[in-house]
Design a protein around this motif. Structure first.
Motif, short mmCIF file in Angstrom:
data_model
loop_
_atom_site.label_atom_id
_atom_site.label_comp_id
_atom_site.label_asym_id
_atom_site.label_seq_id
_atom_site.Cartn_x
_atom_site.Cartn_y
_atom_site.Cartn_z
N LEU A 75 0.83 -1.21 0.00
CA LEU A 75 0.00 0.00 0.00
C LEU A 75 0.86 1.26 0.00
CD1 LEU A 75 -2.85 -1.00 2.48
CD2 LEU A 75 -3.02 -0.73 0.00
N TRP A 76 1.94 1.27 0.79
CA TRP A 76 2.85 2.41 0.76
C TRP A 76 3.46 2.57 -0.63
CZ3 TRP A 76 2.30 5.96 4.12
CH2 TRP A 76 2.06 5.68 5.46
N LEU A 77 3.86 1.47 -1.23
CA LEU A 77 4.43 1.53 -2.58
C LEU A 77 3.40 2.06 -3.57
CD1 LEU A 77 6.75 0.79 -4.57
CD2 LEU A 77 5.68 -1.46 -4.79
N SER A 78 2.16 1.63 -3.45
CA SER A 78 1.11 2.11 -4.34
C SER A 78 0.95 3.62 -4.23
CB SER A 78 -0.21 1.41 -4.03
OG SER A 78 -0.11 0.01 -4.22
N VAL A 94 3.32 5.75 -3.42
CA VAL A 94 4.49 6.33 -4.11
C VAL A 94 4.26 6.35 -5.61
CG1 VAL A 94 6.94 5.99 -4.62
CG2 VAL A 94 6.11 5.67 -2.29
N ILE A 95 3.79 5.24 -6.15
CA ILE A 95 3.56 5.14 -7.59
C ILE A 95 2.48 6.12 -8.03
CG2 ILE A 95 2.78 3.60 -9.42
CD1 ILE A 95 4.08 1.30 -7.88
N LEU A 103 7.01 9.24 1.33
CA LEU A 103 6.33 7.95 1.39
C LEU A 103 7.30 6.80 1.18
CD1 LEU A 103 3.14 8.89 -0.67
CD2 LEU A 103 3.23 8.43 1.79
N ALA A 104 8.27 6.99 0.29
CA ALA A 104 9.24 5.92 0.02
C ALA A 104 10.09 5.60 1.23
CB ALA A 104 10.13 6.32 -1.16
N ARG A 105 10.19 6.52 2.17
CA ARG A 105 10.96 6.25 3.38
C ARG A 105 10.27 5.21 4.26
NH1 ARG A 105 14.91 9.79 4.76
NH2 ARG A 105 14.50 9.54 6.99
N ARG A 106 9.00 4.90 3.98
CA ARG A 106 8.29 3.87 4.74
C ARG A 106 8.47 2.48 4.13
NH1 ARG A 106 4.47 6.13 8.19
NH2 ARG A 106 4.51 4.03 9.08
N LEU A 107 9.10 2.39 2.98
CA LEU A 107 9.23 1.10 2.28
C LEU A 107 10.35 0.27 2.87
CD1 LEU A 107 8.88 2.23 -1.46
CD2 LEU A 107 7.09 1.35 0.05
N PRO A 108 10.10 -1.01 3.17
CA PRO A 108 11.19 -1.91 3.58
C PRO A 108 11.87 -2.52 2.36
CG PRO A 108 9.12 -3.07 3.73
CD PRO A 108 8.79 -1.67 3.26
#
Length: 430
Positions: free
Chosen positions: A214-217, A219-220, A381-386
């Motif tokens: 969801l975080w990646l979505s 960002v996209i 938002l990308a800073r939340r991506l693992p």
């Protein structure tokens, strides 16, 4: 005894070259619709809002059906989609200039968008079969799409400058030629894939990380608004800023698209050294000053230079985001690919009319200014991506599909004969 090697290319190399050419032809039509916008504004008297609506028509339905095609091709082999979708992408654009009323214009570009959406999942599967697990060959397939996208304004400009909007049927010729060229190769590869061994269950080694997806979505989604917004209006913006004819706008649009090929290669290089997530973060951080420079720094050198920098910053993370989505949802790789690729165009298409309406009332520069803020939001938002696999679990091997997607694989999990992650249940003809 000396063994003489033939100078003829290996069968796999020849087949991947044909598929790369077909990929270029299909992704050409993703770039054609934005390139049509200045001609529609001049030839049909469309305002900015209506012109953005044309881009929305091309992207909205495409993005809705993209995840559906991803899910279907996860379950069944559908090789016939490749030539059929290629032809549909070209025919839709070919009808755009002669479609008559505005609703028919939108229907024509929507047909083209559906063709583009239907093409990518199955073509990526067969490209992996043709590549024989070669990263280099898969790279050529991905590069074909980038080249086609970048060439779109160079094709549209001369054709429509010479024949006007009535010449759009000529734009369908590359698609029809590509459909005929790729059909024999598709049949051969589909027959080979159908005789391969059935895949065993192996995608349960890692659990789906829906929160990360969801975080990646998100960002996209931010990237989509920035890229679609710029691709829709940068040609008009360049003509306003620099003066001159359609060539000025075509050059700006080509510059924005041309960085896709370089960005795809650079993204893989950076990810191999710094990791995908860090590369994504750095890309969006770089996009903020690039968009601001495009809008604030005067002169043609600045406009074209910052357009090139924006292109790099937005394309470096493109294929990495697709593979991250596949790693975050390892049990639904086709669906993950469809969603990430669909979001790459849908959200931007939805925001396009709002940008156009704002431009009608406040000017293009004011309307495009919020795009720099969205680049900053994408970075946050990308800073939340693992990073997949950072917790000790091996990431699923993935192969990105779609325009600009590079073949990025991670060791540590089984794959089937096509280099794909093994699937549960029967192979459904694969």
């Amino acid at each position: 005894m000396t063994t003489l090697r033939s100078s003829r290319p290996a069968p796999g190399t020849a087949r991947i070259a044909v598929l790369a050419a077909g990929h270029a032809a299909v992704d050409l039509y993703q770039g054609v619709v934005p390139a049509l916008v200045p001609f529609l504004v001049a030839g049909r008297g469309l305002d900015y809002g209506s012109a953005a609506g044309v881009v929305l028509a091309a992207t909205l339905l495409s993005s809705i059906v993209q995840p559906l095609f991803g899910a279907l091709t996860d379950r069944w082999a559908m090789p016939w989609l490749i030539p059929a979708a290629t032809a549909a992408a070209g025919i839709g654009v070919g009808l755009a200039g002669v479609a008559g009323p505005y609703p028919l214009l939108c229907a024509a570009v929507a047909l083209s968008g559906v063709g583009v959406a239907a093409y990518h999942p199955e073509s990526a599967r067969l490209a992996r079969a043709a590549s024989g697990d070669s990263h280099t060959r898969m790279g050529w397939f991905a590069l074909g799409g980038n080249i086609g996208f970048a060439l779109a304004p160079l094709m549209v400009g001369p054709v429509l400058a010479a024949g006007g909007l009535g010449a759009t049927p000529w734009l369908a010729l590359p698609a029809l030629a590509a459909a005929l060229l790729t059909a024999p190769v598709v049949r051969t590869l589909a027959a080979r894939a159908a005789t391969g061994p059935a895949a065993d269950a192996a995608d349960g080694a890692r659990r789906d990380d829906r929160t990360a997806f969801l975080w990646l979505s998100a960002v996209i989604g931010c990237r989509s608004v920035v890229f679609v917004g710029l691709s829709s209006f940068v040609a008009l913006y360049a003509r306003q800023r620099l003066g001159g004819g359609s060539g000025v706008g075509t050059a700006a649009l080509f510059t924005l698209f041309a960085g896709g090929a370089v960005g795809t290669v650079l993204g893989g290089w950076c990810a191999a050294r710094w990791g995908r997530v860090r590369t994504v973060r750095l890309s969006y951080a770089a996009a903020v000053p690039a968009v601001a420079g495009l809008l604030l720094v005067p002169g043609p050198a600045a406009l074209y230079g910052f357009s090139a920098l924006i292109s790099l910053a937005l394309y470096v993370p493109f294929s990495l985001q697709v593979t991250l989505g596949q790693d975050y949802l390892p049990s639904r790789i086709g669906t993950a690919s469809g969603v990430t690729l669909g979001l790459a165009v849908s959200v931007g298409g939805l925001a396009g009319p709002a940008i156009g309406l704002l431009a009608d009332h406040a000017g293009l520069r004011t309307a495009l200014a919020p795009l720099a803020v969205l680049c900053a939001l994408a970075w946050l938002l990308a800073r939340r991506l693992p990073e997949p696999g950072a917790d000790g679990a091996a990431p699923t091997p993935v192969a990105a599909a779609g325009p600009g997607a590079a073949d990025v694989r991670c060791a540590g999990a089984p794959s089937d004969a096509l280099g794909e992650p093994a699937r549960r249940g029967p192979s459904h003809g694969r």
